[in-house]
Design an enzyme around this catalytic site. Sequence first.
Site, mmCIF file in Angstrom:
data_model
loop_
_atom_site.group_PDB
_atom_site.id
_atom_site.type_symbol
_atom_site.label_atom_id
_atom_site.label_comp_id
_atom_site.label_asym_id
_atom_site.label_seq_id
_atom_site.Cartn_x
_atom_site.Cartn_y
_atom_site.Cartn_z
ATOM 1 N N GLY A 1 70.623 6.795 114.937
ATOM 2 C CA GLY A 1 71.589 5.729 115.204
ATOM 3 C C GLY A 1 72.774 5.781 114.262
ATOM 4 O O GLY A 1 72.857 6.636 113.373
ATOM 5 N N SER B 1 63.003 7.343 117.664
ATOM 6 C CA SER B 1 62.162 6.947 118.790
ATOM 7 C C SER B 1 61.308 8.121 119.276
ATOM 8 O O SER B 1 61.564 9.274 118.929
ATOM 9 C CB SER B 1 63.056 6.475 119.938
ATOM 10 O OG SER B 1 63.701 7.600 120.502
ATOM 11 N N SER C 1 62.997 11.195 120.614
ATOM 12 C CA SER C 1 63.562 12.167 119.674
ATOM 13 C C SER C 1 62.499 12.893 118.866
ATOM 14 O O SER C 1 62.724 14.016 118.400
ATOM 15 C CB SER C 1 64.507 11.452 118.703
ATOM 16 O OG SER C 1 65.567 10.860 119.414
ATOM 17 N N LEU D 1 67.009 0.795 111.625
ATOM 18 C CA LEU D 1 66.457 0.432 112.944
ATOM 19 C C LEU D 1 67.183 -0.755 113.560
ATOM 20 O O LEU D 1 67.646 -1.654 112.855
ATOM 21 C CB LEU D 1 64.976 0.067 112.803
ATOM 22 C CG LEU D 1 64.016 1.223 112.515
ATOM 23 C CD1 LEU D 1 62.642 0.676 112.135
ATOM 24 C CD2 LEU D 1 63.899 2.156 113.732
ATOM 25 N N ASP D 2 67.248 -0.764 114.871
ATOM 26 C CA ASP D 2 67.722 -1.941 115.592
ATOM 27 C C ASP D 2 66.754 -3.102 115.372
ATOM 28 O O ASP D 2 65.545 -2.889 115.209
ATOM 29 C CB ASP D 2 67.767 -1.651 117.105
ATOM 30 C CG ASP D 2 69.024 -0.899 117.491
ATOM 31 O OD1 ASP D 2 69.929 -0.766 116.642
ATOM 32 O OD2 ASP D 2 69.084 -0.436 118.641
ATOM 33 N N CYS E 1 77.247 -7.065 107.234
ATOM 34 C CA CYS E 1 78.416 -6.338 106.713
ATOM 35 C C CYS E 1 79.542 -7.255 106.281
ATOM 36 O O CYS E 1 80.176 -7.027 105.247
ATOM 37 C CB CYS E 1 78.918 -5.328 107.742
ATOM 38 S SG CYS E 1 79.214 -6.013 109.384
ATOM 39 N N HIS F 1 86.333 -4.131 107.057
ATOM 40 C CA HIS F 1 86.438 -5.527 107.478
ATOM 41 C C HIS F 1 87.446 -6.243 106.573
ATOM 42 O O HIS F 1 87.316 -6.217 105.351
ATOM 43 C CB HIS F 1 85.089 -6.241 107.342
ATOM 44 C CG HIS F 1 84.066 -5.837 108.365
ATOM 45 N ND1 HIS F 1 84.346 -5.036 109.447
ATOM 46 C CD2 HIS F 1 82.745 -6.163 108.477
ATOM 47 C CE1 HIS F 1 83.243 -4.871 110.174
ATOM 48 N NE2 HIS F 1 82.265 -5.537 109.610
#
Lengths: 360, 360, 360, 360
Positions: free
Chosen positions: B14, B38, B41, B85-86, B151, B251
């Site tokens: 990711g 995952s 992969s 990770l999500d 963030c 940002h």
Amino acid sequence: MAAKKIAGVLGATGSVGQRFILLLADHPDFELRVLGASHRSAGKKYIDAVNWKQTDLLPEFATDIVVSECKADQFSECDIVFSGLDADYAGAIEKKFVEAGLAVVSNAKNYRRESDVPLVVPIVNPEHLDLISAKIEKSGKRGFIVCISNCSTAGLVAPLKPLVEKFGPIDALTTTTLQAISGAGFSPGVPGIDILDNIIPYIGGEEDKMEWETKKILGKISQDRSQIDLLSPEEIKVSAQCNRVAVSDGHTECISLRFKNRPAPALEDVKQCLREYVCDAYKLGCHSAPKQTIHLLEQNDRPQPRLDRNRDAGYGVSVGRVREDPVLDFKMVVLSHNTVIGAAGAGILIAEILLAKKLI
Amino acid sequence: MAAKKIAGVLGATGSVGQRFILLLADHPDFELRVLGASHRSAGKKYIDAVNWKQTDLLPEFATDIVVSECKADQFSECDIVFSGLDADYAGAIEKKFVEAGLAVVSNAKNYRRESDVPLVVPIVNPEHLDLISAKIEKSGKRGFIVCISNCSTAGLVAPLKPLVEKFGPIDALTTTTLQAISGAGFSPGVPGIDILDNIIPYIGGEEDKMEWETKKILGKISQDRSQIDLLSPEEIKVSAQCNRVAVSDGHTECISLRFKNRPAPALEDVKQCLREYVCDAYKLGCHSAPKQTIHLLEQNDRPQPRLDRNRDAGYGVSVGRVREDPVLDFKMVVLSHNTVIGAAGAGILIAEILLAKKLI
Amino acid sequence: MAAKKIAGVLGATGSVGQRFILLLADHPDFELRVLGASHRSAGKKYIDAVNWKQTDLLPEFATDIVVSECKADQFSECDIVFSGLDADYAGAIEKKFVEAGLAVVSNAKNYRRESDVPLVVPIVNPEHLDLISAKIEKSGKRGFIVCISNCSTAGLVAPLKPLVEKFGPIDALTTTTLQAISGAGFSPGVPGIDILDNIIPYIGGEEDKMEWETKKILGKISQDRSQIDLLSPEEIKVSAQCNRVAVSDGHTECISLRFKNRPAPALEDVKQCLREYVCDAYKLGCHSAPKQTIHLLEQNDRPQPRLDRNRDAGYGVSVGRVREDPVLDFKMVVLSHNTVIGAAGAGILIAEILLAKKLI
Amino acid sequence: MAAKKIAGVLGATGSVGQRFILLLADHPDFELRVLGASHRSAGKKYIDAVNWKQTDLLPEFATDIVVSECKADQFSECDIVFSGLDADYAGAIEKKFVEAGLAVVSNAKNYRRESDVPLVVPIVNPEHLDLISAKIEKSGKRGFIVCISNCSTAGLVAPLKPLVEKFGPIDALTTTTLQAISGAGFSPGVPGIDILDNIIPYIGGEEDKMEWETKKILGKISQDRSQIDLLSPEEIKVSAQCNRVAVSDGHTECISLRFKNRPAPALEDVKQCLREYVCDAYKLGCHSAPKQTIHLLEQNDRPQPRLDRNRDAGYGVSVGRVREDPVLDFKMVVLSHNTVIGAAGAGILIAEILLAKKLI
């Protein structure tokens, strides 16, 4: 059906001037006849003098108009003169136009802070134009000037007007702006290399303009009808933070406000108030007045400049994400079209109001 | 010279995982050996599993690593595991890793609000990591988790820390953010058609995260060393308005703040305080710690994301336009690199601090 | 270890000049001592004279250098002078520098078409620098000028060189460019409003430069070593179409070419030839020479400017999508960093080659 | 005045479907009554089913239409059905619609290569619709399909048509495209992080489509009126290079071409030919047909997508920089609005032509 009023444009080759020309094409009330620009352009056909950079094509009627110098005698036939002059020139030229008895609606900043000059956002404080009738009555002279507000001020005050009318004074107001680059004109305006993948967190003079102009636009005509009484620093504190972003048209503002009166109104009442607001310009039947002054959007992710800036042809202001604010009372996002309600478009609508009020 | 610590990365294919890999290439303290992703992969060479989308090339060392499943036994050799990770997966997986005695530094939001989990911006509150030593002492178990902040929170709290240390509590704080699109990852992240010539004035959950996380990061470890005591709503009011803009990295935040103590400090003292701040991570000699924690910029039009986001390799935070605020006390513009100090980079620096504190 | 050569920069406050300064910071071969700019800047410290707009910070060594006027006697200690002057000034100033015996590497276009002046893309035709040794031998004078090519020409000729060496002449060549805005400098460069959500399908003079310069760079030194013999229109037809796009750095070019010799080489041989090419600058051990001159990319959607422009610090050229062309023989996409191999960076590498060849 | 024809839209919630709806609002010839979408949307009011992302507001008439499934019996009242279905679904669904006797104008690619299906750019080859009358005559059945071309093909062939008519066959044609992101739809379309400060030099399948479709659109109906005879590779060689750029709407193409006949026409004659071209759709009096089919622009730096894409409401094509080409005969820049003449708009104009030809 009345004959159209004759109009002229000062600074006709510039960014604001080009917008005036577009907005005056096929206008039901005005016929644009005189285009004034610098002596370099004077004497040329408009099409040869201008570097036309609008997304709409140059209207045919303007193509062959021979550009005049910005001298009052060249505009003597005009019932109304729209000025898109740079501040460097606007001061002296507009003064002479007024002295010559001309009615001037100006986008320049030069006279905005004169206490007897109306500073008007046409969907907000057209009542300030009554200064003009008072002045004419008193002096017997017809020349006058009306100033268009700074582009980012226009968006800010639009939702404030109905809120103040309904819920009483706002005593604290903050705004952080994300402003479009068209507001900077195009000679050269904002360099591409400065705005691509970037933000410029500064616009010279802008924050001060917003903080000051808000106090005048929300102020009242004095009892003797001779001037606008500004809101005092005790009545309202205003804080602006201005940024330039990679958007072509449309200023987005994240604003927060606190009402003076306690308890503060309910959230739903605030939203309803915005939704219901009908500006006087619309009631007067002005051609360009927005049918819906404030578009209250309920989707989470709106307003967005690309999707919402053209509502009511740019004369409507969009407000979204109205919600309670942990620090002040309410926060919301306001989007206004900076070259329409924030500049040339405001000038046209002001002229329409002047006409409706028989001041021209 | 000590042997390098063995590191693993969860969610390695990711957006955040790719950044962890870049930052761990040639790192003096860590050797990255295990990449988890995952089951689609798992079993492939990393180069065949990843759609590498960084501006730096895929480091050679990672090319041929065979991707593992995200199971604790695959990471048993690791002294430290970085999780990109999500949120959908992080909760369950990270829990098992901790139970298996692994040290996890996570970018996911899942455990940030657990009172006994440190939520750390490494240039701001590394002292919260003392919760970990207390926990290990008490339980005798080595598995733990440290959360990286959101963030946009990272940039916000950076200048607050030295100000609070020197001038006492801040009781009101507002921020309007202009956030980069890299923060949204890339599957699919922010659609191009939504961000070109546009702003999205909404980022799901972001405002709440900023308002809540600030109170934890500025909070203190409880007397019994078992948890972080949040600042209460009475102690500090925080209001965030979040926008997505057409910036790749970095940002920008327009913040305003009011100190509790009266009179407020002088403007020059506020600036001096920011200039002088040296974060503990730097004092500890951490490799990635910024030499200058806060770059106080005096030019009117800075910080700008394209020009300033890479100061101190993205670990330094830039602050500009510090000035008095008519509504609260001071306003300023803060720029932080969202994928460095706001995400993967923060994770690396947290691990360096854990190492310096002998917690791994 | 030899002492460093002393370097100067002309046009030091401009866009190209700033890049020269960045590239000369900590350079192993050169020590930058003299910075020349207009009389407005002369006498000021560099930091006070420049509007620094690079993404890397102004190197400390340059901060306090007092800016000189662009007069040869101010640069008399220099072994090499890099010129980033605008074409309006470069002609006269560089001429005087050469007359004063100085070695000048110039980014300006003024002398590119002089038959006895080498026009050099350092990863392509460093052998043209032999004109310089011939000239020095003949005249006994040390002053000379070498021209850097136009930025978009550099990317175009990079893959052509190895192809011509291996497969013989190219007799038809087309290129359509998508050029970055940094190539236009920044005073004012490309206006933001012209490039946001837009393309400008025209860059003044650029197509002609590309078509002409290609014929010189691929040409040969004449038998008497006095000049470059251009390829004739019969030998090669070149057609360029140039566009400005919303990219900060990195020129992308879609090129097609036809070899003179029939049958044309096989696709795989063309690719292999590009892959294997090692430029002479690298063989000479030049510090900035790319390890891989041409990065042959096999992914369908590469090269991309944001992801690939910095390969080999911008000195490597990326080529992708090499495939057969229904009209000519082959088509491909070429990406080069316009401010590195296409401008200031090329100048530095040319100087390194001059040093390796003992011409300075 | 004839009653309006009843229209339906397939794929009504998608990007192309939304455009169909906009274009059918207040259309003088068609009344949109049926909106078809996936079973997820079926049964909902359109406003609740769609994520409306157009710059124009959702027309009121469509708001409350209850979405149907894409089944022919739901569309039985329709005189014409516009399909904006994804290729994954279009094949099977459109087939059933035709079998049910419905007239379908489809934006999907599925049937474009069927020799008996007209592939029509309405300002270029409406004569191919005569296949339909032949088919109806022969079979006695009314169901048929007409395919809209690929968006980038439409812009390419527009100037070719008059040139071929006047000067005879073109035997070589190259195009390098700079394509807008709206062409990629929005679920998710082109990710923002991929297109900001970037170019993607690849669009899957696009080059092949352009090269193939051009040969069909410029082809002729066979003598037996049963199919389109494609131009053969011997008759015309076509080479396309396709790029995605950071433009919202409007595909720019840099094209070069060579005529078969020698000598090639004079430059001024080529320009005059483009200027004079009047498409048949306009002669037929179709409502949406552009007054000026090709806008030949003489300014050096035009056409530009932001300034020129909306000429004739997006139905006109702009051509600029027509000049001689050193490799082929002529080169030029073509701009067309990809969602108007390149997609939904083309569908509407095709339907208007079908109506004028009494085929619906």
